[in-house]
Design a protein around this motif. Structure first.
Motif, PDB file in Angstrom:
ATOM      1  N   ASN A  54       9.757  -1.708   1.308  1.00  0.00           N
ATOM      2  CA  ASN A  54       9.944  -0.229   1.559  1.00  0.00           C
ATOM      3  C   ASN A  54      10.506   0.471   0.262  1.00  0.00           C
ATOM      4  O   ASN A  54      11.695   0.368   0.354  1.00  0.00           O
ATOM      5  N   GLY A  55       9.516   0.765  -0.497  1.00  0.00           N
ATOM      6  CA  GLY A  55      10.158   0.992  -1.844  1.00  0.00           C
ATOM      7  C   GLY A  55      10.311   0.229  -2.468  1.00  0.00           C
ATOM      8  O   GLY A  55       9.891  -0.961  -2.754  1.00  0.00           O
ATOM      9  N   GLU A  56      11.606   0.095  -3.153  1.00  0.00           N
ATOM     10  CA  GLU A  56      12.499  -1.015  -3.900  1.00  0.00           C
ATOM     11  C   GLU A  56      13.150  -1.829  -2.914  1.00  0.00           C
ATOM     12  O   GLU A  56      13.917  -2.961  -3.474  1.00  0.00           O
TER      13      GLU A  56
ATOM     14  N   GLN B 248       0.701  -1.181  -0.075  1.00  0.00           N
ATOM     15  CA  GLN B 248       0.019   0.157   0.092  1.00  0.00           C
ATOM     16  C   GLN B 248       0.730   1.244   0.115  1.00  0.00           C
ATOM     17  O   GLN B 248       1.902   1.225   0.334  1.00  0.00           O
ATOM     18  N   VAL B 249       0.254   2.396  -0.329  1.00  0.00           N
ATOM     19  CA  VAL B 249       0.956   3.668  -0.235  1.00  0.00           C
ATOM     20  C   VAL B 249       0.058   4.444   0.548  1.00  0.00           C
ATOM     21  O   VAL B 249      -1.180   4.476   0.600  1.00  0.00           O
ATOM     22  N   HIS B 250       0.634   5.627   1.178  1.00  0.00           N
ATOM     23  CA  HIS B 250      -0.301   6.940   1.967  1.00  0.00           C
ATOM     24  C   HIS B 250       0.134   7.991   1.241  1.00  0.00           C
ATOM     25  O   HIS B 250       1.401   8.319   0.777  1.00  0.00           O
ATOM     26  N   GLN B 251      -0.901   8.919   0.933  1.00  0.00           N
ATOM     27  CA  GLN B 251      -0.657  10.191   0.406  1.00  0.00           C
ATOM     28  C   GLN B 251      -0.144  11.309   1.244  1.00  0.00           C
ATOM     29  O   GLN B 251       0.484  12.189   1.041  1.00  0.00           O
ATOM     30  N   HIS B 252      -0.716  11.131   2.619  1.00  0.00           N
ATOM     31  CA  HIS B 252      -0.540  12.423   3.503  1.00  0.00           C
ATOM     32  C   HIS B 252       0.316  12.108   4.638  1.00  0.00           C
ATOM     33  O   HIS B 252       0.263  12.954   5.583  1.00  0.00           O
TER      34      HIS B 252
ATOM     35  N   ALA C 198      14.588  -7.212  13.039  1.00  0.00           N
ATOM     36  CA  ALA C 198      14.579  -7.916  14.229  1.00  0.00           C
ATOM     37  C   ALA C 198      14.128  -6.992  15.382  1.00  0.00           C
ATOM     38  O   ALA C 198      13.875  -5.584  15.344  1.00  0.00           O
ATOM     39  N   THR C 199      13.956  -7.609  16.551  1.00  0.00           N
ATOM     40  CA  THR C 199      13.455  -6.777  17.729  1.00  0.00           C
ATOM     41  C   THR C 199      14.356  -5.727  18.100  1.00  0.00           C
ATOM     42  O   THR C 199      15.638  -5.691  17.749  1.00  0.00           O
ATOM     43  N   ASN C 200      13.621  -4.563  18.252  1.00  0.00           N
ATOM     44  CA  ASN C 200      14.494  -3.055  18.622  1.00  0.00           C
ATOM     45  C   ASN C 200      14.970  -2.569  17.277  1.00  0.00           C
ATOM     46  O   ASN C 200      15.442  -1.328  17.156  1.00  0.00           O
ATOM     47  N   GLU C 201      14.879  -3.040  16.173  1.00  0.00           N
ATOM     48  CA  GLU C 201      15.099  -2.494  14.683  1.00  0.00           C
ATOM     49  C   GLU C 201      13.925  -1.687  14.350  1.00  0.00           C
ATOM     50  O   GLU C 201      12.856  -2.082  14.579  1.00  0.00           O
ATOM     51  N   SER C 202      14.344  -0.741  13.401  1.00  0.00           N
ATOM     52  CA  SER C 202      13.198   0.061  12.912  1.00  0.00           C
ATOM     53  C   SER C 202      13.515   0.436  11.349  1.00  0.00           C
ATOM     54  O   SER C 202      14.406   0.407  11.005  1.00  0.00           O
ATOM     55  N   THR C 203      12.329   0.999  10.680  1.00  0.00           N
ATOM     56  CA  THR C 203      12.396   1.676   9.281  1.00  0.00           C
ATOM     57  C   THR C 203      11.514   2.699   9.374  1.00  0.00           C
ATOM     58  O   THR C 203      10.481   2.750   9.848  1.00  0.00           O
ATOM     59  N   PHE C 204      11.876   3.863   8.342  1.00  0.00           N
ATOM     60  CA  PHE C 204      10.917   4.961   8.093  1.00  0.00           C
ATOM     61  C   PHE C 204      10.350   4.840   6.728  1.00  0.00           C
ATOM     62  O   PHE C 204      11.097   4.630   5.594  1.00  0.00           O
ATOM     63  N   ILE C 205       9.022   5.234   6.654  1.00  0.00           N
ATOM     64  CA  ILE C 205       8.599   5.298   5.348  1.00  0.00           C
ATOM     65  C   ILE C 205       7.983   6.559   4.992  1.00  0.00           C
ATOM     66  O   ILE C 205       7.030   7.087   5.588  1.00  0.00           O
ATOM     67  N   LYS C 206       8.352   6.963   3.771  1.00  0.00           N
ATOM     68  CA  LYS C 206       8.070   8.315   3.184  1.00  0.00           C
ATOM     69  C   LYS C 206       6.572   8.218   2.839  1.00  0.00           C
ATOM     70  O   LYS C 206       6.095   7.196   2.092  1.00  0.00           O
TER      71      LYS C 206
END
Length: 482
Positions: free
Chosen positions: A421-423, A401-405, A429-437
């Motif tokens: 996440n994108g391409e 999915q994508v979000h516009q706002h 794993a636990t305590n790891e993270s990612t950011f999605i624009k």
């Protein structure tokens, strides 16, 4: 005897049981004090009948996966599961017409259709099975059979059935269906012995009910047939479902089976029975399922009470303190609190109806929302942000999915997440993270064998649930493209 196909009808929002019962998680999913939901009890009762190898459920497509989750631990006998999924409610006549057409086509026109509301409680299972046997014998004679409950009080909240001529030892013709009476009339019915409570349960051969639809409600039957011709069928492991076409289903008359058919047909019979029945139609009915303490109180959860009598308090997650209270109903959930005069528990529906008119989320949703892949819980939200706890079941996945706002920040609390996440495709794993624009295609999956727990932080100019464009989805929620 012909094939018996129990059909559970799961509709309605249960507004008199707000704030526990809501549109997206209605009354059939309410857990009773023993830990089972009303839907699970109906399922267990249906498949416990002799020679039942299949079960049909008519329900809203938004709760299809939650319904499967409810059935799965109860289905040790591997009963085949059929579903007819409505895009929205159109009352009981269209639901029963669709069920009868489906059963006639799949199991034969002589199959017995046993219609059971999903949100009723029956405690005398042996009496229920005996009543079904009596109803099936009458159904084989061409009768549309309803189950009439012997009244135990002068009840003004139920419809009634007046008995006509006897049909052997176990049934009667129906002289008439009667609307909810006033108190004086209800007392007359109780004393007279000819009137029964209308349970909303039916047993009939598929060909018999379809013939009566053709005679008395052809507009309902024709519209449902037209809808079925344009609906999609899907088959999965040990279950199949038919998704009714939204556009055609909107053209089906919105009418109850009593108004459309039963009040006009000359072939309606009733089997009187005592089943330990309750429609669990209000909080006053729910409280009767639990024993009272010495002060007449029934409480669920931690509480400290002083001079409190005859109250029902349900607050499983928050301490309740009470002083000088009498005859109240107090229901506490994560996002809403109900305080009501116990004598006016039927009026709780006015609160739910007002919230619906306002478009308030508390009419539709709980803080924790069920999805096909698991659940999410809104922990905190405000202007421009929302924080969720997300639980993804093993081998489940959210849509691509994508979000516009809004942007999203995902943090793994426990388990291992497989992320698109994108391409990029990678594991967290636990305590790891990612950011999605905003605008970036993304998906969250759980390839493990234990629940995946995430914290999601949303931020942006708009964080509403409708800011989702699904590209692909394993649960069929994405648009179909050529």
């Amino acid at each position: 005897m012909s094939t018996l196909v129990p059909c559970i009808i799961a509709g309605g929002a249960g507004t008199r049981l707000w704030p526990v019962s809501r549109e997206a998680l209605p009354k059939p999913f309410m857990c009773l004090p023993d830990g089972e939901s009303l839907l699970q009890k109906t399922f267990r009762r249906a498949i416990g009948l002799e020679d039942v190898g299949q079960l049909l459920t008519v329900t809203n497509r938004d709760v299809f996966f939650r319904t499967l989750d409810e059935y799965r631990p109860m289905n040790s006998c591997a009963v085949e599961l059929d579903f007819i999924l409505e895009p929205f409610g159109r009352n009981t006549a269209p639901a029963i017409a669709a069920a009868a057409l489906h059963v006639a086509r799949r199991y034969g026109e002589d199959a017995h259709l046993l219609v059971l509301p999903a949100d009723h409680l029956i405690t005398d299972i042996a009496a229920f099975a005996s009543a079904v046997d009596s109803a099936r014998r009458l159904a084989d004679q061409g009768w549309l059979v309803t189950f009439g409950l012997l009244p135990t009080r002068a009840e003004t909240g139920f419809g009634y059935i007046e008995k006509g001529q006897a049909l052997g030892s176990n049934g009667f013709t129906v002289a008439q269906f009667v609307e909810k009476p006033d108190t004086q009339t209800a007392r007359h019915y109780l004393d007279g012995g000819r009137h029964l409570w209308n349970s909303g349960m039916f047993c009939m051969r598929a060909d018999s009910v379809l013939a009566e639809f053709k005679t008395h409600a052809p507009q309902v039957l024709d519209a449902v047939i037209h809808c079925l011709e344009h609906s999609q069928a899907f088959e999965g492991k040990q279950q199949r479902h038919l998704e009714l076409d939204s556009q055609r289903f909107a053209q089906v008359p919105d009418i109850s089976i009593d108004y459309a058919l039963m009040e006009h047909s000359q072939k309606v019979a009733v089997v009187p029975c005592q089943l330990g029945w309750s429609d669990i139609g209000s909080w006053e009915a729910v409280r009767q399922l639990s024993p009272a303490d010495a002060n007449g109180n029934q409480c669920n959860g931690e509480n400290v009470l002083y001079d409190v009598h005859n109250c029902y308090i349900d607050s499983p997650k928050r301490l309740v303190g009470g002083v000088g209270l009498n005859d109240l109903i107090i229901i506490d959930t994560a996002d809403a609190l109900l305080v009501a005069d116990a004598r006016r528990s039927q009026d709780v529906r006015h609160i739910a109806e007002a919230l619906k008119r306002q478009g308030h989320d508390a009419y539709r949703l709980h803080r924790t929302v069920t999805r096909p892949w698991g659940t999410y819980t809104v922990l905190e939200e405000g202007p421009g942000f929302k924080i969720k706890r997300i639980v993804v079941k093993p081998e489940a996945a959210l849509s691509l999915q994508v979000h516009q706002h809004r942007s999203e920040h995902w943090i793994v609390v426990s388990g291992t997440a497989q992320v698109t996440n994108g391409e990029l495709d990678f594991a967290l794993a636990t305590n790891e993270s990612t950011f999605i624009k905003p605008g970036s295609p993304h998906r969250l999956s759980n390839a493990g064998q234990v629940d995946l727990v995430m914290i999601e932080v949303q931020s942006g100019e708009y964080v509403g649930e409708d800011d989702i464009v699904r590209l692909t989805d394993i649960y069929g929620r994405a648009p179909i493209t050529d």
